[in-house]
Design a protein around this motif. Structure first.
Motif, mmCIF file in Angstrom:
data_model
loop_
_atom_site.group_PDB
_atom_site.id
_atom_site.type_symbol
_atom_site.label_atom_id
_atom_site.label_comp_id
_atom_site.label_asym_id
_atom_site.label_seq_id
_atom_site.Cartn_x
_atom_site.Cartn_y
_atom_site.Cartn_z
ATOM 1 N N LYS A 28 -6.574 101.417 -1.870
ATOM 2 C CA LYS A 28 -7.702 100.477 -1.837
ATOM 3 C C LYS A 28 -9.000 101.202 -1.511
ATOM 4 O O LYS A 28 -10.056 100.915 -2.084
ATOM 5 N N ASP A 33 -7.362 98.436 -7.192
ATOM 6 C CA ASP A 33 -7.117 97.018 -6.878
ATOM 7 C C ASP A 33 -5.641 96.809 -6.558
ATOM 8 O O ASP A 33 -4.824 96.545 -7.443
ATOM 9 N N ILE A 35 -2.643 94.765 -4.482
ATOM 10 C CA ILE A 35 -2.216 93.578 -3.732
ATOM 11 C C ILE A 35 -1.176 94.050 -2.726
ATOM 12 O O ILE A 35 -0.133 94.574 -3.108
ATOM 13 N N ASN A 36 -1.477 93.851 -1.453
ATOM 14 C CA ASN A 36 -0.610 94.410 -0.407
ATOM 15 C C ASN A 36 0.294 93.338 0.188
ATOM 16 O O ASN A 36 -0.144 92.518 0.992
ATOM 17 N N ASP A 43 -3.428 87.915 8.358
ATOM 18 C CA ASP A 43 -4.707 88.296 7.768
ATOM 19 C C ASP A 43 -5.867 87.520 8.396
ATOM 20 O O ASP A 43 -7.019 87.707 8.006
ATOM 21 N N VAL A 359 1.105 96.648 -6.759
ATOM 22 C CA VAL A 359 1.567 95.686 -5.761
ATOM 23 C C VAL A 359 2.431 96.431 -4.745
ATOM 24 O O VAL A 359 3.414 97.086 -5.126
ATOM 25 N N THR A 379 -1.199 87.032 3.610
ATOM 26 C CA THR A 379 -2.363 87.352 2.785
ATOM 27 C C THR A 379 -2.779 86.078 2.074
ATOM 28 O O THR A 379 -2.042 85.084 2.086
ATOM 29 N N SER A 380 -3.928 86.085 1.449
ATOM 30 C CA SER A 380 -4.477 84.851 0.882
ATOM 31 C C SER A 380 -3.612 84.319 -0.253
ATOM 32 O O SER A 380 -2.883 85.066 -0.913
ATOM 33 N N ASP A 382 -4.665 83.302 -3.072
ATOM 34 C CA ASP A 382 -5.128 83.923 -4.317
ATOM 35 C C ASP A 382 -4.443 85.270 -4.535
ATOM 36 O O ASP A 382 -4.030 85.597 -5.663
ATOM 37 N N ASN A 383 -4.327 86.062 -3.467
ATOM 38 C CA ASN A 383 -3.636 87.349 -3.571
ATOM 39 C C ASN A 383 -2.167 87.161 -3.925
ATOM 40 O O ASN A 383 -1.599 87.924 -4.715
ATOM 41 N N GLU A 386 -1.867 86.259 -7.657
ATOM 42 C CA GLU A 386 -2.127 87.428 -8.493
ATOM 43 C C GLU A 386 -0.985 88.445 -8.379
ATOM 44 O O GLU A 386 -0.523 88.998 -9.387
ATOM 45 N N GLY A 387 -0.515 88.688 -7.149
ATOM 46 C CA GLY A 387 0.539 89.673 -6.946
ATOM 47 C C GLY A 387 1.847 89.283 -7.595
ATOM 48 O O GLY A 387 2.510 90.112 -8.247
#
Length: 397
Positions: A28, A33, A35-36, A43, A359, A379-380, A382-383, A386-387
């Motif tokens: 990062k 980019d 995703i963790n 978080d 990821v 984590t969010s 959104d994350n 996506e992940g």
């Protein structure tokens, strides 16, 4: 020149979870980019009232050494918390405050175990349990658990591995990495077994506040006095209060155990950070509304992650009852080829996901089971969306 180093130190495995999280952060930092899903911390930011108390402690010059086992005010707050939340009646002589829950565990094992003693640990396990046991010269004895039984060990399991050298069992509920929570009846059975065989229980309850779906957390030490005398209850501020960097954990146990733990701590780290201790008092006695808000978000994230994973061919998981992790069974993908890479292990799969999908996940081998990977939903949303989408696309090829 060949350096002659400690055999015990050389036998310790590095933490794969910290290693992968560090690699993801490094990527990062380079602008990649990533995703963790490997992180083991909320978080969320530390609540404002707790941060303000830490700042006030600095302004009041509460920045000097404290008693090596912690300030009395924090010990009293811990006693009140244990009484109200866990039905555990302790005095300050039964409490030690340390530099995080991991440090409390280390102190407890150092205070109780001798070389050659055996410690029973369920698989999957938190990565540090076997390694800390090995640091004492004792021997970790592993019990394989099943997904069908929610990754919990049973009395039959305990009887199967018990020997004359068995000194302790390690219990982690809610559990990292599986999210399982032992019921009161299960804890009664385990506690009675421990008393019958005169075996210590280390009960790691750091995820106590993170239970869902009206699942009840029960402290095994609360069942009766005999069980309590053999139990070291471990807890801390990191997970529930988003205070991972503040490094405050604590243990509650028989005063003779605490006395030895305090002696060990006095010659190793001395007292925990004074500022963090005063902030922790506020965390325990102050407004708890932020905990409720965090739990609501964790439930929403968990539900989405579990449903999404179970809709991906080749992956499956059970819905965790606590903590903020999902153990994903990927065994159907073993020996399969993805983007030119063959999946022979959880480490292979994790590396493919990090390199190809960006990821970060933790391979199950870190927890003793190579058929799984662990994803964190700290984590969010959104994350998470996506992940999971990236993982699905990689598997589809």
């Amino acid at each position: 020149m060949k350096l002659q180093l400690s055999n015990i130190g050389l036998n310790i495995e590095p933490s794969l979870t910290l290693d992968i999280s560090s690699k993801a952060k490094s990527m990062k930092d380079k602008g990649i980019d990533v995703i963790n899903f490997s992180v083991g911390e909320p978080d969320f930011n530390t609540p404002e009232n707790i941060k303000s108390r830490g700042i006030k402690a600095i302004q009041e010059n509460l920045t000097r050494y404290t008693a090596s086992s912690g300030v009395v005010e924090l010990k009293k707050a811990i006693c009140n918390k244990l009484k109200e939340d866990n039905n555990l009646d302790y005095n300050t002589e039964n409490i030690i405050v340390s530099n995080g829950a991991k440090h409390s565990i280390y102190n407890a094992l150092m205070a109780i175990l001798n070389p050659g003693d055996e410690v029973i640990i369920g698989v999957p396990y938190w990565v540090s349990y076997p390694e800390i046991v090995k640091l004492t010269g004792a021997i970790p004895v592993l019990i394989e658990t099943s997904e069908e039984n929610k990754f919990k060990f049973t009395i039959d399991d305990l009887n199967r591995v018990k020997t004359s050298n068995t000194k302790m069992i390690i219990l982690n509920s809610p559990n990292n990495p599986t999210g399982c929570v032992y019921t009161k009846d299960e804890l009664i059975n385990i506690g009675e077994w421990a008393v019958k065989n005169n075996i210590f229980i280390l009960s790691d309850e750091i995820y106590e506040k993170l239970t869902y779906d009206n699942i009840e957390h029960v402290s095994i030490a609360s069942i009766n006095q005999d069980i309590r005398n053999l139990t070291i209850t471990i807890n801390g501020m990191s997970k529930a209060y988003a205070m991972t960097g503040w490094r405050i954990g604590y243990a509650a146990a028989h005063k003779d155990i605490i006395k030895v733990m305090a002696g060990i701590q006095s010659h190793s780290t001395s007292n925990p950070c004074s500022i963090s201790q005063y902030a922790s008092i506020e965390a325990l006695i102050g407004d708890q509304e932020k905990l409720i808000e965090m739990n609501k978000q964790f439930i929403e994230r968990r539900d989405y992650m579990v449903n999404a994973i179970n809709n991906i061919d080749g992956l499956s998981c059970k819905k965790p009852e606590g903590a903020f992790y999902v153990m994903v069974n990927f065994s159907k993908l073993l020996n399969k080829n993805i983007l030119g890479e063959t999946i022979n292990s959880s480490l292979d799969f994790s590396n493919i996901l990090l390199d190809k999908a960006k990821v970060a996940v933790v391979p199950g081998i870190a927890f003793g089971n190579d058929n799984y990977i662990r994803l964190s939903y700290a984590t969010s949303l959104d994350n998470i969306k996506e992940g999971i989408n990236r993982i699905e696309n990689i598997i589809k090829g």
